[in-house]
Enzyme design. Sequence first.
Site, PDB file in Angstrom:
ATOM      1  N   GLY A   1      -7.440 -14.546  -7.254  1.00 10.78           N
ATOM      2  CA  GLY A   1      -7.349 -13.627  -6.115  1.00 10.78           C
ATOM      3  C   GLY A   1      -7.167 -13.706  -4.168  1.00 10.78           C
TER       4      GLY A   1
ATOM      5  N   ASP B   1       1.997  -3.222  -9.481  1.00 13.31           N
ATOM      6  CA  ASP B   1       1.839  -4.886  -9.720  1.00 13.31           C
ATOM      7  C   ASP B   1       2.593  -5.212 -11.070  1.00 13.31           C
ATOM      8  OD1 ASP B   1       1.157  -5.101  -7.344  1.00 13.31           O
ATOM      9  OD2 ASP B   1      -0.794  -5.773  -7.712  1.00 13.31           O
TER      10      ASP B   1
ATOM     11  N   SER C   1      -1.074 -10.824  -8.697  1.00 11.15           N
ATOM     12  CA  SER C   1      -1.695  -9.930  -9.508  1.00 11.15           C
ATOM     13  C   SER C   1      -1.398 -10.598 -10.442  1.00 11.15           C
ATOM     14  CB  SER C   1       0.212  -9.287  -8.937  1.00 11.15           C
ATOM     15  OG  SER C   1       0.170  -8.395  -8.530  1.00 11.15           O
TER      16      SER C   1
ATOM     17  N   GLU D   1      -5.646  -1.232 -15.576  1.00  6.30           N
ATOM     18  CA  GLU D   1      -6.772  -1.462 -14.401  1.00  6.30           C
ATOM     19  C   GLU D   1      -7.457  -0.994 -13.683  1.00  6.30           C
ATOM     20  OE1 GLU D   1      -6.013  -4.302 -10.565  1.00  6.30           O
ATOM     21  OE2 GLU D   1      -4.846  -4.350 -12.290  1.00  6.30           O
TER      22      GLU D   1
ATOM     23  N   ASP E   1       2.511   2.053  -3.037  1.00  4.12           N
ATOM     24  CA  ASP E   1       3.240   2.290  -4.574  1.00  4.12           C
ATOM     25  C   ASP E   1       1.300   3.712  -5.159  1.00  4.12           C
ATOM     26  OD1 ASP E   1       0.862   1.046  -4.469  1.00  4.12           O
ATOM     27  OD2 ASP E   1       1.326   0.005  -6.193  1.00  4.12           O
TER      28      ASP E   1
ATOM     29  N   GLY F   1      -3.988 -12.341  -3.519  1.00  2.00           N
ATOM     30  CA  GLY F   1      -2.922 -11.461  -3.448  1.00  2.00           C
ATOM     31  C   GLY F   1      -1.566 -11.176  -5.035  1.00  2.00           C
TER      32      GLY F   1
ATOM     33  N   SER G   1      -4.639  -9.968 -12.255  1.00  2.00           N
ATOM     34  CA  SER G   1      -4.703  -8.899 -13.141  1.00  2.00           C
ATOM     35  C   SER G   1      -4.209  -8.332 -13.628  1.00  2.00           C
ATOM     36  CB  SER G   1      -5.389  -8.510 -12.740  1.00  2.00           C
ATOM     37  OG  SER G   1      -4.601  -7.488 -11.693  1.00  2.00           O
TER      38      SER G   1
ATOM     39  N   HIS H   1       0.804  -1.392  -0.216  1.00  5.22           N
ATOM     40  CA  HIS H   1       0.236  -0.011   0.174  1.00  5.22           C
ATOM     41  C   HIS H   1       1.046   1.327  -0.152  1.00  5.22           C
ATOM     42  CE1 HIS H   1      -3.848  -2.186   0.667  1.00  5.22           C
ATOM     43  NE2 HIS H   1      -3.595  -3.623   0.993  1.00  5.22           N
TER      44      HIS H   1
END
Length: 361
Positions: free
Chosen positions: A112, A162, A116, A150, A30, A114, A118, A28
């Site tokens: 799902g 990410d 990355s 994103e 970035d 953590g 996505s 948290h």
Amino acid sequence: MSSFETVFGGMPKVTAQAPGRVNLLGEHTDYNDGYVLPIAIEQKTSVSMGRNNRGEYALCSHELDRMVHFTLAEPPVEHFAAYVYGCLMEARASGIETGPLDIYVESDVPMGVGLSSSAALEVATLRALRALTGSSLDDLRIAQLAQHAEIEYAGVRCGIMDQMASSLAGTKSALFLDTRTLERRLVPLPPASAVLVLDSGVARTLAGSGYNQRRAECEEAALRLGVTSLRDVHDISKADTLPEPLRRRVRHVVSENVRVLRAASWASAKEFGALMNASHASLRDDYEVSIPELDRLVALLQAHPDVYGARLTGAGFGGACVALCKPDTLQPVARTVLRDYAGAGFNGRMLVPPSDGAWVG
């Protein structure tokens, strides 16, 4: 078993891949212009593409067993397709026109948890577009376009960590990244250490979690403190004038930046592990993104004699934990910890570590 050929009746024109990542430290930070320390994982997402003459895009996900049809004028409603659609739109805004495509996605990046998945999908999609069109996009620009996709099309106000990790990191060394300047360097793992990742068994989705709320809280705190971002706060006592929970949010970000800088300055395995332990406590108490399952799994890891330190990894609200362990102990540590975790009524699993010496210091 499906493939591009069986689904679309021909061979793809191009195929590109991108890895997931595990973040060792710097959670948290970035989107607060701070420092991060991720490392790529062996698991990858593969995107295959070929042109079609049907007037629309066709996107097939092997893992989800889903086929989606859309045009750039009419975006898909399926959430997984929004990431690909966003990349197509960002590419077009950068001057890359392809016309309708057949797109096939397969991945062994766990979703799902953590790691990355996505970002791996976004970077692989943009790499495939680069190969298909002969574009001159470099890996840094691909990461930037993936982040924009994103944020704008998947509804997650993510930082760039990410996508930078998926586009630029390797599995042999961590990527120390200044997310404000994008200056970066590779940092070897501490000597006599290895990385273990365990899944808590609790899936999380960023768009529906408190992720965007935490980002908004950080932006409000920065505004109240009169700084561009929390990166510019170096004295934690500056936050004492803020109401809760803003004071605690600032305390996490400032202290987490310090931890990353210390870890990247050749910390020993023992020192690195202590920083990971402190990071988890901060994420749990100040940033409030942990959950009981993650806390239990981390506590079991931290108590194991072959573990230097452990913390949740990723945004939290479920997902995975990362631990720094003594070499050649990953399997026995995982077995013991997961057995005790199951005894507490939870269902976790080991996310298989690489077998080629990666993730080992």
